[in-house]
Design an enzyme around this catalytic site. Sequence first.
Site, PDB file in Angstrom:
ATOM      1  CG  ASP A 143      -1.755   1.199   1.400  1.00  0.00           C
ATOM      2  OD1 ASP A 143      -2.680   1.321   0.587  1.00  0.00           O
ATOM      3  OD2 ASP A 143      -1.510   2.027   2.311  1.00  0.00           O
TER       4      ASP A 143
ATOM      5  CD  GLU B 271      -1.996   2.343  -4.066  1.00  0.00           C
ATOM      6  OE1 GLU B 271      -3.070   2.897  -4.283  1.00  0.00           O
ATOM      7  OE2 GLU B 271      -1.277   2.638  -3.103  1.00  0.00           O
TER       8      GLU B 271
HETATM    9  C1  LM2 Z   1      -3.756   3.855  -0.220  1.00  0.00           C
HETATM   10  N1  LM2 Z   1      -2.959   3.615  -1.162  1.00  0.00           N
HETATM   11  O1  LM2 Z   1      -1.847   4.247  -1.339  1.00  0.00           O
HETATM   12  C2  LM2 Z   1      -5.039   3.131  -0.090  1.00  0.00           C
HETATM   13  O2  LM2 Z   1      -5.340   2.404  -1.280  1.00  0.00           O
HETATM   14  C3  LM2 Z   1      -6.090   4.133   0.261  1.00  0.00           C
HETATM   15  O3  LM2 Z   1      -7.346   3.510   0.300  1.00  0.00           O
HETATM   16  C4  LM2 Z   1      -5.723   4.742   1.613  1.00  0.00           C
HETATM   17  O4  LM2 Z   1      -6.617   5.800   1.952  1.00  0.00           O
HETATM   18  C5  LM2 Z   1      -4.350   5.387   1.572  1.00  0.00           C
HETATM   19  N2  LM2 Z   1      -3.432   4.811   0.656  1.00  0.00           N
HETATM   20  C6  LM2 Z   1      -3.715   5.295   2.947  1.00  0.00           C
HETATM   21  O5  LM2 Z   1      -3.406   3.952   3.242  1.00  0.00           O
HETATM   22  C7  LM2 Z   1      -7.754   5.401   2.703  1.00  0.00           C
HETATM   23  C8  LM2 Z   1      -8.895   6.367   2.396  1.00  0.00           C
HETATM   24  C9  LM2 Z   1      -8.664   7.716   3.033  1.00  0.00           C
HETATM   25  C10 LM2 Z   1      -8.397   7.536   4.519  1.00  0.00           C
HETATM   26  C11 LM2 Z   1      -7.148   6.655   4.656  1.00  0.00           C
HETATM   27  C12 LM2 Z   1      -6.737   6.423   6.080  1.00  0.00           C
HETATM   28  O6  LM2 Z   1      -9.000   6.542   0.974  1.00  0.00           O
HETATM   29  O7  LM2 Z   1      -9.839   8.515   2.859  1.00  0.00           O
HETATM   30  O8  LM2 Z   1      -8.160   8.786   5.106  1.00  0.00           O
HETATM   31  O9  LM2 Z   1      -7.433   5.373   4.069  1.00  0.00           O
HETATM   32  O10 LM2 Z   1      -7.746   5.785   6.806  1.00  0.00           O
HETATM   33  C13 LM2 Z   1      -8.954   9.125   6.228  1.00  0.00           C
HETATM   34  C14 LM2 Z   1      -9.803  10.366   5.936  1.00  0.00           C
HETATM   35  C15 LM2 Z   1      -8.885  11.543   5.626  1.00  0.00           C
HETATM   36  C16 LM2 Z   1      -7.917  11.778   6.799  1.00  0.00           C
HETATM   37  C17 LM2 Z   1      -7.177  10.462   7.110  1.00  0.00           C
HETATM   38  C18 LM2 Z   1      -6.289  10.580   8.348  1.00  0.00           C
HETATM   39  O11 LM2 Z   1     -10.653  10.101   4.827  1.00  0.00           O
HETATM   40  O12 LM2 Z   1      -9.671  12.707   5.428  1.00  0.00           O
HETATM   41  O13 LM2 Z   1      -6.948  12.763   6.406  1.00  0.00           O
HETATM   42  O14 LM2 Z   1      -8.112   9.408   7.355  1.00  0.00           O
HETATM   43  O15 LM2 Z   1      -7.045  10.922   9.487  1.00  0.00           O
HETATM   44  C19 LM2 Z   1      -6.825  13.900   7.234  1.00  0.00           C
END
Ligand code: LM2
Length: 472
Positions: free
Chosen positions: A207, A233
């Site tokens: 990831d 990725e």
């Molecule tokens: C990836 N690939 O590089 C994953 O495929 C992707 O799904 C992940 O994001 C990202 N990297 C980090 O592993 C997902 C999702 C985000 C989420 C993060 C962390 O797409 O929206 O972020 O996981 O859980 C969330 C909030 C975001 C916030 C973050 C940290 O949506 O707004 O940022 O948590 O609190 C301040």
Amino acid sequence: MSKSLSAAALCATAGLALTGCVPGSQSEEGYVDQVGVQLFMYNWNSVAAECEYLGEIGVDWVLVAPPQEHIVGDNWWTIYQPVSYRLESRFGTREEFAAMVKTCGDNGVDVIADAVINHMANNNGIGYAGTEFTKYDYPGLYALEDFHQCDITFDDSIQNYADRTEVQTCELLGLPDLDQSRPNVREKILGYLNDLLSLGVKGFRFDAAKHMAASDLEAIVSELPEGTRILHEVIRGSGEDVQPEEYVASGDLWEFTYAYALKSYLEMEMVVPEGQDLRYIGHVPSESAIAFVSNHDTERNGKTINYNNIVDFELATMLMLAENYGQPMLYSSYAFAGYDDGPNQTESGVSDVKCDANKAGVVSPKSSYEPGDWICQHRFASTAAMLKFRKAVIGTSVDGIYQSDSSYGFSRDDKGLFALNASSTATQNIEFETTLPDGEYTDLISGKKFKVEGGKFSAELAAKSAVALIRG
Ligand code: LM2
Ligand code: CA
């Protein structure tokens, strides 16, 4: 030298770039001949339950969600915020994980685990398995000095993707960024990966690989047992300093631009303006590529086709399986109303997957879904049919590409032929020269008969339909 060289790296080191390693050729390790599936947010028991069917239709590997302990919550993305490397999560226990790997293996399906090793959690609290943590402190695992402090941006999070140092040492989405150049960090990561391997896992998706130096990942991979599969990725971005090609030495790569192209080509109903056939230009070489129609990020960000357009999703999947670019990864997921929405879950974790399958295990696509529905794309009849097609034509080239109105077709040497009509409104009468011998053929998708006569294939193709013919 890395012990787990990708096919591309093997080709490069063998100096075969111009002969044995052309796109679409069989790689030395045979990975290009494989097909995978991402079962997004399936709990371990549900993955295990699908593996029998997956084995039957010829799927070689399944990408499962990150298995480590994560922050608590309903949003799907809690799983991308690790708090420890204990295998206890909303998907199940360590025992359930191990049993799933065993069941899948017994059915000939390898398990590839999503490994979140770039960062930890942007949070303080208690994790899913009870681990207490703060953003920069994970008792017994990592402490403040194990994280980068990039000091480049106002809040230490990544702003400018053109800057390599920022992309790799600042925080992705504010997530505390591990320093993979530190020996103890590498040791902890390797401990986690080796633990998964000891349970029978065959490889990893790294990831956020773009956010880690390729050299650090090479060093980590070189310590893993020979033959461990690595799927990096690295989302290709124009004008960015870090490009996917840097990572081929230690693994294969998802080619995002292939998926984006499938979407735009199907949306244009395959009517592509002259000179704009960019589907294969600027991609990682086929032998290092994972081709896909959609994944869990892109089905939400609008860049690829998702289940809301199930007709094009199915056609794109058929086309990907019919072509010879990369190693295809199928995608299977649940319906959602909003970006953050996770699958149905109870106190004891993510609910079991229920596919609305017939007696043969086949699921029919629907024109609309309710949030929380499992779509079970991997059980569409067309996918099983195209896996048969793929097996029959493996190792052949794609030639005689025909393109007219909304129709698109090609032959796979003397082994097969595929054609699709992407028009949403019109039936198309198509005719093109083929290397498939004259004769009568049964379409694997519909079961209907088609003819090749005088070296030509001709057919009337209904709107949004495809045919796949194989010899014998
Ligand atoms: C990836 N690939 O590089 C994953 O495929 C992707 O799904 C992940 O994001 C990202 N990297 C980090 O592993 C997902 C999702 C985000 C989420 C993060 C962390 O797409 O929206 O972020 O996981 O859980 C969330 C909030 C975001 C916030 C973050 C940290 O949506 O707004 O940022 O948590 O609190 C301040
Ligand atoms: Ca990083």
